[in-house]
Design a protein around this motif. Structure first.
Motif, PDB file in Angstrom:
ATOM      1  N   LEU A  56      40.102  33.007  35.953  1.00 17.64           N
ATOM      2  CA  LEU A  56      40.797  33.596  35.938  1.00 17.64           C
ATOM      3  C   LEU A  56      42.671  32.772  35.962  1.00 17.64           C
ATOM      4  N   VAL A  57      42.500  31.399  35.339  1.00 21.32           N
ATOM      5  CA  VAL A  57      43.754  31.070  34.610  1.00 21.32           C
ATOM      6  C   VAL A  57      44.109  31.487  33.491  1.00 21.32           C
ATOM      7  N   GLU A  58      42.938  31.883  32.604  1.00 19.08           N
ATOM      8  CA  GLU A  58      42.935  32.693  31.405  1.00 19.08           C
ATOM      9  C   GLU A  58      44.662  33.563  31.886  1.00 19.08           C
ATOM     10  N   SER A  59      44.619  34.718  31.937  1.00 23.13           N
ATOM     11  CA  SER A  59      45.489  35.507  32.428  1.00 23.13           C
ATOM     12  C   SER A  59      46.435  35.205  33.663  1.00 23.13           C
ATOM     13  N   PHE A  60      46.529  34.450  33.890  1.00 26.85           N
ATOM     14  CA  PHE A  60      47.620  33.669  34.687  1.00 26.85           C
ATOM     15  C   PHE A  60      49.067  32.828  33.914  1.00 26.85           C
ATOM     16  N   VAL A  61      47.961  31.838  32.712  1.00 30.30           N
ATOM     17  CA  VAL A  61      48.656  31.413  31.415  1.00 30.30           C
ATOM     18  C   VAL A  61      49.229  32.019  30.651  1.00 30.30           C
ATOM     19  N   SER A 194      45.537  35.914  48.333  1.00 30.20           N
ATOM     20  CA  SER A 194      43.568  36.749  48.622  1.00 30.20           C
ATOM     21  C   SER A 194      43.306  37.224  47.283  1.00 30.20           C
ATOM     22  N   ALA A 195      41.978  37.203  47.953  1.00 32.01           N
ATOM     23  CA  ALA A 195      40.816  37.868  47.054  1.00 32.01           C
ATOM     24  C   ALA A 195      40.290  39.103  47.638  1.00 32.01           C
ATOM     25  N   GLU A 196      40.443  40.029  48.675  1.00 29.93           N
ATOM     26  CA  GLU A 196      40.485  41.248  49.236  1.00 29.93           C
ATOM     27  C   GLU A 196      40.083  41.836  48.195  1.00 29.93           C
ATOM     28  N   GLY A 197      39.438  42.629  48.201  1.00 30.37           N
ATOM     29  CA  GLY A 197      38.924  43.538  47.448  1.00 30.37           C
ATOM     30  C   GLY A 197      38.567  43.546  45.912  1.00 30.37           C
ATOM     31  N   LEU A 198      38.744  42.537  45.182  1.00 39.00           N
ATOM     32  CA  LEU A 198      38.123  41.554  44.432  1.00 39.00           C
ATOM     33  C   LEU A 198      36.215  41.982  44.338  1.00 39.00           C
ATOM     34  N   GLY A 199      36.075  42.359  43.354  1.00 32.62           N
ATOM     35  CA  GLY A 199      34.368  42.582  42.771  1.00 32.62           C
ATOM     36  C   GLY A 199      33.635  41.129  42.195  1.00 32.62           C
ATOM     37  N   SER A 200      32.273  41.081  42.579  1.00 33.41           N
ATOM     38  CA  SER A 200      31.364  40.011  42.400  1.00 33.41           C
ATOM     39  C   SER A 200      30.384  40.335  40.942  1.00 33.41           C
ATOM     40  N   SER A 208      33.521  38.653  39.747  1.00 32.15           N
ATOM     41  CA  SER A 208      33.536  39.315  38.029  1.00 32.15           C
ATOM     42  C   SER A 208      34.237  38.454  36.833  1.00 32.15           C
ATOM     43  N   ALA A 209      34.663  39.737  35.921  1.00 29.47           N
ATOM     44  CA  ALA A 209      35.525  39.149  34.668  1.00 29.47           C
ATOM     45  C   ALA A 209      36.670  39.813  35.044  1.00 29.47           C
ATOM     46  N   THR A 210      36.029  41.003  35.237  1.00 32.42           N
ATOM     47  CA  THR A 210      37.190  41.968  35.734  1.00 32.42           C
ATOM     48  C   THR A 210      38.124  41.480  37.037  1.00 32.42           C
ATOM     49  N   ALA A 211      37.465  41.166  38.132  1.00 27.79           N
ATOM     50  CA  ALA A 211      37.998  40.517  39.320  1.00 27.79           C
ATOM     51  C   ALA A 211      38.813  39.077  38.560  1.00 27.79           C
ATOM     52  N   LEU A 212      38.291  38.127  38.117  1.00 31.46           N
ATOM     53  CA  LEU A 212      39.151  37.003  37.516  1.00 31.46           C
ATOM     54  C   LEU A 212      40.829  37.223  36.573  1.00 31.46           C
ATOM     55  N   ARG A 213      40.232  38.319  36.551  1.00 35.24           N
ATOM     56  CA  ARG A 213      41.822  38.731  35.918  1.00 35.24           C
ATOM     57  C   ARG A 213      42.637  39.636  36.538  1.00 35.24           C
ATOM     58  N   GLU A 214      42.401  39.706  37.244  1.00 37.05           N
ATOM     59  CA  GLU A 214      43.193  40.523  38.448  1.00 37.05           C
ATOM     60  C   GLU A 214      44.124  38.910  39.585  1.00 37.05           C
ATOM     61  N   PHE A 215      42.503  38.435  39.689  1.00 41.00           N
ATOM     62  CA  PHE A 215      42.708  36.860  40.787  1.00 41.00           C
ATOM     63  C   PHE A 215      43.931  36.432  39.988  1.00 41.00           C
ATOM     64  N   GLY A 216      43.599  36.080  38.502  1.00 43.26           N
ATOM     65  CA  GLY A 216      44.982  35.477  37.404  1.00 43.26           C
ATOM     66  C   GLY A 216      46.468  35.863  37.807  1.00 43.26           C
ATOM     67  N   ASN A 217      46.268  37.564  37.922  1.00 48.93           N
ATOM     68  CA  ASN A 217      47.353  37.975  37.993  1.00 48.93           C
ATOM     69  C   ASN A 217      48.365  37.706  39.667  1.00 48.93           C
ATOM     70  N   ARG A 218      46.892  37.544  40.475  1.00 47.44           N
ATOM     71  CA  ARG A 218      47.734  37.441  42.160  1.00 47.44           C
ATOM     72  C   ARG A 218      48.837  36.196  42.078  1.00 47.44           C
ATOM     73  N   TYR A 219      47.607  34.751  41.219  1.00 42.41           N
ATOM     74  CA  TYR A 219      47.507  33.885  41.673  1.00 42.41           C
ATOM     75  C   TYR A 219      49.044  33.389  40.816  1.00 42.41           C
ATOM     76  N   TYR A 220      49.143  34.055  39.971  1.00 43.81           N
ATOM     77  CA  TYR A 220      50.764  34.247  39.008  1.00 43.81           C
ATOM     78  C   TYR A 220      51.360  35.057  39.731  1.00 43.81           C
ATOM     79  N   GLU A 221      51.326  35.860  40.953  1.00 41.39           N
ATOM     80  CA  GLU A 221      52.913  36.678  41.542  1.00 41.39           C
ATOM     81  C   GLU A 221      53.278  35.917  42.576  1.00 41.39           C
TER      82      GLU A 221
END
Length: 250
Positions: A56-61, A194-200, A208-221
């Motif tokens: 998830l840190v990849e989309s964050f940075v 929040s990890a609500e709605g993120l898939g595995s 999942s990789a798709t979820a981790l991309r989104e999760f990193g964006n949520r961390y950044y927000e």
């Protein structure tokens, strides 16, 4: 000076996303700490296991580097399958993360700390004391690394855990999330993501990789929210100091 991000926790912070599911992030301003030096970022960024993958840190940075127009380095210290008791001050994992972070501080400024952990603490004997234990650990990181004004971001566990057949206690993930949210509400410069709605992945254990991309964006927000909060605090502190000095000079 490079801005850096410390990542700590267990497997979902180490990253288990399948690289075939997402496009690679291409950004020549992104680096990873390897042997005390900064190397161009490549996947996996946190190779704690042979199955390490998208993180998830990849989309964050990536967003951080673009928004702040700086080089950003990742300090990878997450380790899969670990519980809070393995992260207490003085433990191998804690000391390793502190050592790596201090190496990074010689050539960078730590801008954020990202934490994701809790699956290994879902048992009835562990989740009731999760908040208390986590506070001790994160307070110790702040003290050891002098990160009192740096955002600490903690991510929630995925709702998919209730379908995971590997551990009967995973249904208690809701209590871990409550503890993470509660601690974040009480602590300055700490935010809950929040990890609500993120898939595995098919294992119902790892994002999942798709979820981790989104999760990193949520961390950044959440980082941006805390960054703005910190700026407001700094402005208020400077204003209070100026007023105090003016009064003393009357």
């Amino acid at each position: 000076m490079i801005h850096s991000v410390l990542i700590i926790g267990q497997s979902n912070m180490a990253g288990r996303g399948f690289s075939s599911e997402v496009d690679p992030i291409v950004n020549d301003k992104l680096f990873v700490l390897r042997n005390g030096r900064w190397r161009a970022m490549y996947v996996p960024v946190n190779p704690d296991r042979v199955k390490s993958g998208i993180n998830l840190v990849e989309s964050f940075v990536d967003r951080y580097a673009k928004d702040h127009d700086v080089q950003v380095g990742i300090i990878p210290c997450a380790d899969g399958g670990t519980c809070l008791d393995q992260w207490v001050p003085g433990s191998l994992l804690f000391d390793h993360a502190v050592f790596q972070a201090k190496l990074a501080q010689r050539t960078s400024t730590i801008a954020a700390v990202l934490w994701h952990q809790g699956e290994s603490d879902c048992s009835p004997s562990r989740y009731p004391v999760y908040e208390k234990k986590l506070k001790v650990i994160l307070d110790a990181f702040r003290k050891e690394l002098d990160l009192y004004d740096v955002p600490f971001l903690v991510g929630g566990l995925g709702d998919y855990l209730k379908f995971c057949p590997r551990n009967e206690h995973f249904e208690n993930y809701v209590f871990i999330n409550e503890a993470l949210r509660s601690l974040s509400d009480k602590e300055d410069m700490m935010g809950y993501v929040s990890a609500e709605g993120l898939g595995s992945n098919p294992d119902f254990l790892h994002f999942s990789a798709t979820a981790l991309r989104e999760f990193g964006n949520r961390y950044y927000e959440e980082f941006l929210r805390l960054e703005d909060k910190g700026k407001i605090f700094e402005e208020k502190t400077s204003m209070d100091l100026a007023i105090r000095n003016e009064i003393e000079n009357l």
